[in-house]
Design a protein around this motif. Structure first.
Motif, PDB file in Angstrom:
ATOM      1  N   ASP A   7       0.820  -1.223   0.000  1.00 54.21           N
ATOM      2  CA  ASP A   7       0.000   0.000   0.000  1.00 54.21           C
ATOM      3  C   ASP A   7       0.849   1.266   0.000  1.00 54.21           C
ATOM      4  N   PRO A  64      -8.623  -6.434   6.124  1.00 49.78           N
ATOM      5  CA  PRO A  64      -9.554  -6.045   5.049  1.00 49.78           C
ATOM      6  C   PRO A  64      -9.020  -6.370   3.661  1.00 49.78           C
ATOM      7  N   LYS A  65      -7.687  -6.278   3.494  1.00 46.73           N
ATOM      8  CA  LYS A  65      -7.056  -6.640   2.220  1.00 46.73           C
ATOM      9  C   LYS A  65      -5.633  -7.111   2.512  1.00 46.73           C
ATOM     10  N   ASP A  66      -5.049  -7.749   1.529  1.00 46.61           N
ATOM     11  CA  ASP A  66      -3.679  -8.221   1.694  1.00 46.61           C
ATOM     12  C   ASP A  66      -2.722  -7.038   1.568  1.00 46.61           C
ATOM     13  N   GLU A  94      -4.160 -11.344  -5.295  1.00 49.16           N
ATOM     14  CA  GLU A  94      -5.143 -10.717  -6.174  1.00 49.16           C
ATOM     15  C   GLU A  94      -6.516 -11.340  -5.998  1.00 49.16           C
ATOM     16  N   ARG A  95      -6.570 -12.677  -6.044  1.00 51.35           N
ATOM     17  CA  ARG A  95      -7.837 -13.379  -5.858  1.00 51.35           C
ATOM     18  C   ARG A  95      -7.540 -14.829  -5.490  1.00 51.35           C
TER      19      ARG A  95
END
Length: 604
Positions: free
Chosen positions: A113, A228-230, A239-240
């Protein structure tokens, strides 16, 4: 063996050492980047689409070396546990007496991030490690090799100090072999007073007990946390994920992103060896880590275009371990008789032809490091080569009787050797069935009983329910770890606060039930106490102790060493190049580590 789950699961010297990324990173292969790299994660069978991006969650979607990072990646050295490749750490310096390690972080690393990776991230990760029972971050009073202090020197430097009241040569390994997570993601899970609680937990009073209970409870919350996200500091970010695969894409903020070859990594789901074999036969995998493969399947895998086999050292061996509290296995002559009856060459050829080599004898050490630790003395140990006549002598010395071509107990009652193995481990099961056949040919009635899964197998083994069980041994490179499999808790010895105690057979996890002392070269030794000394002894003293323990193991036979593992891996060069070569110490690490070090490149 089902991804040799036990081997994977198990597997972590005082010196002035300065290691840097420039001195420890292999040279990159030639070629450009790009493309999709497909593999499996040897530590991660059964992908759960609902799993969190949490490296502490048993069914999480955090993949070591790809989107999950450690401070450093251990080298596969024969005898030294404190050699590493860089990870989150760029370099490190170990104090001459092993009392501390000063760690320098990668200066340009960022989380996916965009926020920088700093020392506070590592310090929070250490707090989490205390809740997860990491060896260097143990809150058990007097635990060997535990950290006494963690100091942030600056944004990119930490110093971790060992509690020298009970030092361990594995302290540094425990410090470095630790997942690092982002403090800004995990701060809401970790209490603001966590370090006060950790300090209180180091005591021995009621307040310390409460603090340890609080940290244990926190550990459960950490395992359950779903970010909440990687947010990754590795070469890739998730990604998925679905029931078939996990897809990871390149993290442009990774410190070595310019040398990361593949743009994407696909990790395929699997639950057993057969699926991996089919992937390999179809040429679908760019790499597959150690997988037990029968000879006919190996031929089919090799026939697929681009496939190649790469082999290296694996510091693990397989032993057929005895519960010596149960007759007739309490008699060393019975154990020796069985050792002479079993043809280890035949068993290995049937069970693990590509993934193992027959043990040259029983020492409790893999034969490669055994040569380093024992030198010429290795040749003086009893090899227990297949010899039916010697087996008969040993059985008679034990008082066993032979009736109508079959061996019976000394009181004339029938004797049946019962071998327990976990059902998913195909090589162990094949080995047990082969041993059963060999024993039957020599007049020893035998049976093989399987347990549904490995966790249940370990639970029942520890409860003393088995007469004989297959048991992983020789887990190097640290000498203390090597012999803890034979002369640790499972055989009655516990080392707390520098004091070694011994529990009676059937108590406190002692399922091996061996004697507390063994006579070696005319002198009685206590194997558990000697093994505890390996935790802090210098190299010369370690060699002396290793020889004593090897002799004790060789003559007392708490287990029969069947085969020493070979790390047999698979690569496919149709799409990528730059894989580790045979005998590379990097073969013990995942493809993600090879990639992040700049080795793997798209084929031109």
């Amino acid at each position: 063996m089902k991804r040799v789950a036990a081997v994977v699961a198990l597997l972590g010297l005082a010196a002035v050492t300065a290691c840097s990324s420039s001195g420890n990173t292999p040279k990159s292969a030639t070629g450009g980047g790009g493309g999709l790299y497909t593999t499996i994660d040897g530590n991660h069978p059964g992908i759960d689409p609902a799993g969190p991006a949490n490296p502490f969650a048993p069914k999480g979607n955090s993949f070591t070396g790809y989107n999950a990072m450690k401070l450093a990646w251990t080298k596969n050295h024969l005898t030294d546990p404190n050699q590493f490749y860089p990870g989150i750490a760029a370099s490190w310096e170990i104090a001459p007496d092993n009392s501390s390690i000063t760690i320098k972080l990668q200066p340009n690393n960022k989380w996916s991030d965009g926020k920088p990776v700093v020392a506070d991230d590592v310090k929070m990760s250490i707090a989490i490690a205390y809740s997860q029972g990491n060896t260097a971050y143990s809150l058990q009073p007097g635990a060997a090799g535990a950290a006494a202090d963690v100091q942030v020197v600056d944004d990119h430097t930490l110093k971790v100090t060992q509690d020298m009241a009970n030092p361990s040569v594995t302290f540094v390994r425990g410090v470095m072999d630790m997942p690092v997570v982002a403090a800004h993601v995990w701060s809401g899970v970790i209490p603001a007073n966590i370090w006060d609680t950790i300090k209180a937990a180091r005591g021995t009073d009621a307040a310390a007990e409460k603090a340890r209970a609080d940290i244990t409870a926190l550990g459960k919350q950490i395992i359950a946390f779903a970010p909440p996200k990687d947010v990754s500091a590795g070469p890739y970010v998730l990604e998925r994920v679905n029931a078939s695969e996990a897809l990871l894409v390149k993290n442009k903020n990774f410190y070595n992103a310019a040398n990361v070859g593949p743009d994407q990594v696909k990790l395929l789901n699997y639950t057993g060896n057969e699926q991996i074999w089919n992937f390999l036969k179809g040429g679908k995998l760019d790499n597959a880590p150690f997988t037990a493969v029968p000879a006919d399947t190996m031929a089919q895998i090799k026939a697929a275009p681009g496939n190649a086999v790469v082999k290296g050292f694996s510091p693990v061996a397989l032993g057929m371990a005895f519960n010596q509290s149960k007759a007739p296995y309490d008699n060393v002559h019975v154990r020796k008789g069985l050792a002479y009856l079993i043809d280890r060459d035949q068993t290995t050829k049937v069970a693990s032809p590509e993934g193992g080599t027959p043990a040259i004898t029983t020492t409790g050490i893999h034969q490669k490091p055994a040569q380093e630790w024992l030198g010429a003395e290795l040749n003086n140990l009893e090899p227990y080569k297949h010899d039916a006549a010697k087996a008969e002598e040993e059985f008679k010395a034990a008082g066993l009787q032979k009736k109508d071509g079959k061996w019976a107990l000394s009181d004339g009652k029938a004797w049946k050797v019962t071998l327990h193995v976990p059902a998913p481990f195909s090589d162990w099961l094949s080995g047990a069935e082969n041993i059963k056949s060999q024993l039957a040919e020599s007049g020893v009635d035998a049976e093989v009983i399987t347990t549904a899964d490995y966790p249940l197998y370990l639970e029942e083994l520890a409860a003393g329910k088995y007469d004989i069980g297959f048991w992983l041994i020789a887990l190097g490179p640290a000498p203390y770890n090597i012999y803890s499999r034979l002369y640790g808790v499972t055989n009655g010895w516990t080392n707390i606060a520098g004091k070694t105690t011994h529990a009676a057979p059937g108590k406190a996890g002692n399922w091996m039930g061996g004697p507390e002392t063994i006579e070696v070269d005319g002198q009685k030794i206590n194997p558990g106490e000697l093994n505890a000394k390996l935790n802090s002894a210098g190299v010369d003293e370690q060699k002396t102790i290793m020889l004593q323990l090897a002799k004790a193991t060789n003559q007392n036979l708490p287990m029969i060493q069947l085969w020493d593992y070979v790390n047999t891996q698979f690569v496919n060069t149709n799409r990528f190049t730059g894989f580790p070569e045979a005998d590379s110490d990097l073969l013990r690490q995942s493809s993600g580590v090879w990639i992040q070090l700049g080795m793997v490149k798209k084929k031109q």
